[in-house]
Scaffold this motif. Structure first.
Motif, mmCIF file in Angstrom:
data_model
loop_
_atom_site.group_PDB
_atom_site.id
_atom_site.type_symbol
_atom_site.label_atom_id
_atom_site.label_comp_id
_atom_site.label_asym_id
_atom_site.label_seq_id
_atom_site.Cartn_x
_atom_site.Cartn_y
_atom_site.Cartn_z
ATOM 1 N N GLY A 74 0.785 -1.149 0.113
ATOM 2 C CA GLY A 74 0.180 -0.006 -0.071
ATOM 3 C C GLY A 74 0.865 1.175 0.013
ATOM 4 N N SER A 75 0.207 2.309 -0.563
ATOM 5 C CA SER A 75 1.028 3.642 -0.395
ATOM 6 C C SER A 75 0.955 4.219 0.907
ATOM 7 C CB SER A 75 0.165 4.584 -1.519
ATOM 8 O OG SER A 75 -0.949 5.047 -1.132
ATOM 9 N N LEU A 76 1.629 5.314 1.032
ATOM 10 C CA LEU A 76 1.639 6.066 2.342
ATOM 11 C C LEU A 76 0.253 6.533 2.832
ATOM 12 C CD1 LEU A 76 2.807 7.232 4.908
ATOM 13 C CD2 LEU A 76 3.546 9.109 3.391
ATOM 14 N N SER A 77 -0.336 7.180 1.551
ATOM 15 C CA SER A 77 -1.814 7.527 1.583
ATOM 16 C C SER A 77 -2.862 6.375 1.924
ATOM 17 C CB SER A 77 -2.102 8.140 0.292
ATOM 18 O OG SER A 77 -3.514 8.461 0.331
ATOM 19 N N ASP A 78 -2.666 5.186 1.238
ATOM 20 C CA ASP A 78 -3.501 4.092 1.588
ATOM 21 C C ASP A 78 -3.169 3.355 3.312
ATOM 22 O OD1 ASP A 78 -4.173 3.743 -1.008
ATOM 23 O OD2 ASP A 78 -2.830 2.349 -1.308
ATOM 24 N N THR A 79 -2.081 3.645 3.774
ATOM 25 C CA THR A 79 -1.769 3.454 5.162
ATOM 26 C C THR A 79 -2.279 4.278 6.066
ATOM 27 O OG1 THR A 79 0.269 2.298 4.552
ATOM 28 C CG2 THR A 79 0.189 2.821 6.753
ATOM 29 N N ILE A 80 -2.198 5.481 5.629
ATOM 30 C CA ILE A 80 -2.825 6.597 6.557
ATOM 31 C C ILE A 80 -4.363 6.469 6.532
ATOM 32 C CG2 ILE A 80 -3.338 9.035 6.626
ATOM 33 C CD1 ILE A 80 -0.440 9.494 5.689
ATOM 34 N N ASP A 81 -4.979 6.341 5.270
ATOM 35 C CA ASP A 81 -6.374 6.056 5.297
ATOM 36 C C ASP A 81 -6.933 4.500 6.144
ATOM 37 O OD1 ASP A 81 -6.842 8.212 3.732
ATOM 38 O OD2 ASP A 81 -6.968 7.015 1.852
ATOM 39 N N LEU A 82 -5.935 3.640 6.396
ATOM 40 C CA LEU A 82 -6.358 2.441 7.021
ATOM 41 C C LEU A 82 -6.424 2.809 8.392
ATOM 42 C CD1 LEU A 82 -7.106 -0.428 7.131
ATOM 43 C CD2 LEU A 82 -4.476 -1.063 7.069
ATOM 44 N N LEU A 89 -10.689 7.802 13.531
ATOM 45 C CA LEU A 89 -10.024 9.102 13.831
ATOM 46 C C LEU A 89 -10.458 10.020 12.614
ATOM 47 C CD1 LEU A 89 -6.562 8.352 14.834
ATOM 48 C CD2 LEU A 89 -8.405 9.021 16.171
ATOM 49 N N THR A 90 -10.812 11.207 12.850
ATOM 50 C CA THR A 90 -11.025 12.067 11.381
ATOM 51 C C THR A 90 -9.859 12.967 11.101
ATOM 52 O OG1 THR A 90 -11.851 13.934 13.139
ATOM 53 C CG2 THR A 90 -13.409 12.469 12.231
ATOM 54 N N PRO A 91 -9.686 13.046 9.650
ATOM 55 C CA PRO A 91 -8.497 13.788 9.259
ATOM 56 C C PRO A 91 -8.461 15.283 9.895
ATOM 57 C CG PRO A 91 -9.807 13.540 7.437
ATOM 58 C CD PRO A 91 -10.377 12.808 8.855
ATOM 59 N N ARG A 92 -7.250 15.905 10.045
ATOM 60 C CA ARG A 92 -7.164 17.433 10.601
ATOM 61 C C ARG A 92 -7.703 18.039 9.274
ATOM 62 N NH1 ARG A 92 -1.379 18.415 12.632
ATOM 63 N NH2 ARG A 92 -0.829 16.181 12.495
ATOM 64 N N ALA A 93 -8.355 19.314 9.584
ATOM 65 C CA ALA A 93 -8.871 20.102 8.675
ATOM 66 C C ALA A 93 -7.567 20.696 7.743
ATOM 67 C CB ALA A 93 -9.635 21.358 9.161
ATOM 68 N N THR A 94 -7.727 20.686 6.470
ATOM 69 C CA THR A 94 -6.584 21.377 5.827
ATOM 70 C C THR A 94 -6.797 22.852 5.941
ATOM 71 O OG1 THR A 94 -6.775 19.504 4.387
ATOM 72 C CG2 THR A 94 -5.756 21.558 3.496
ATOM 73 N N PRO A 95 -5.615 23.452 6.120
ATOM 74 C CA PRO A 95 -5.706 25.030 6.586
ATOM 75 C C PRO A 95 -6.050 25.653 5.106
ATOM 76 C CG PRO A 95 -3.647 24.204 6.749
ATOM 77 C CD PRO A 95 -4.446 23.137 6.501
ATOM 78 N N PRO A 96 -6.770 26.798 5.131
ATOM 79 C CA PRO A 96 -7.077 27.357 3.752
ATOM 80 C C PRO A 96 -6.017 27.904 3.287
ATOM 81 C CG PRO A 96 -7.716 28.821 6.018
ATOM 82 C CD PRO A 96 -7.346 27.380 6.330
ATOM 83 N N ALA A 97 -6.106 27.885 1.969
ATOM 84 C CA ALA A 97 -5.005 28.374 1.311
ATOM 85 C C ALA A 97 -4.560 30.150 1.513
ATOM 86 C CB ALA A 97 -4.976 28.205 -0.322
ATOM 87 N N VAL A 98 -3.290 30.287 1.546
ATOM 88 C CA VAL A 98 -3.026 31.858 1.767
ATOM 89 C C VAL A 98 -3.094 32.289 0.319
ATOM 90 C CG1 VAL A 98 -1.411 33.219 2.458
ATOM 91 C CG2 VAL A 98 -1.507 31.229 3.524
ATOM 92 N N ARG A 99 -3.992 33.669 0.340
ATOM 93 C CA ARG A 99 -4.086 34.250 -0.982
ATOM 94 C C ARG A 99 -3.195 35.601 -1.053
ATOM 95 N NH1 ARG A 99 -10.143 33.093 -2.708
ATOM 96 N NH2 ARG A 99 -10.140 31.030 -1.654
#
Length: 99
Positions: A74-82, A89-99
């Motif tokens: 599995g990929s790193l992303s697959d492992t994290i999802d598993l 657990l719920t993933p951390r919210a992605t911070p808004p992009a800086v404009r």
């Protein structure tokens, strides 16, 4: 890393004594892949294949089916999802992009 024959009783005690949710994960890496990964580490010249082979324990799982097996393919992303799904657990919210 933590052989069941040596650490199993201690790990089982930790699991039993922990009052909250507890999850165990076992990264199932075949020996051939272990060798490839080891070659990229700073200690690769200090620890040879014979020593790695003496430490290697395939599917050295705790008794009672308490570990989730993480496939090496599995990929790193697959492992994290598993891990996130298994541990609810719920993933951390992605911070808004800086404009």
């Amino acid at each position: 890393m933590l052989y069941v024959a040596h650490y199993g009783v201690m790990l089982a005690g930790l699991l039993a004594d922990h009052p909250g949710r507890t999850h165990c994960f076992y990264l199932d890496v075949p020996f051939e892949e272990t060798l490839l990964r080891h070659a990229t580490k700073p200690i690769a010249d200090e620890v040879d294949e014979a020593q790695l082979r003496s430490w290697y324990r395939p599917l050295d799982l705790l008794h009672g089916a308490v570990a989730t097996v993480v496939p090496a393919a599995g990929s790193l992303s697959d492992t994290i999802d598993l891990v996130m799904r298994t541990a609810a657990l719920t993933p951390r919210a992605t911070p808004p992009a800086v404009r």
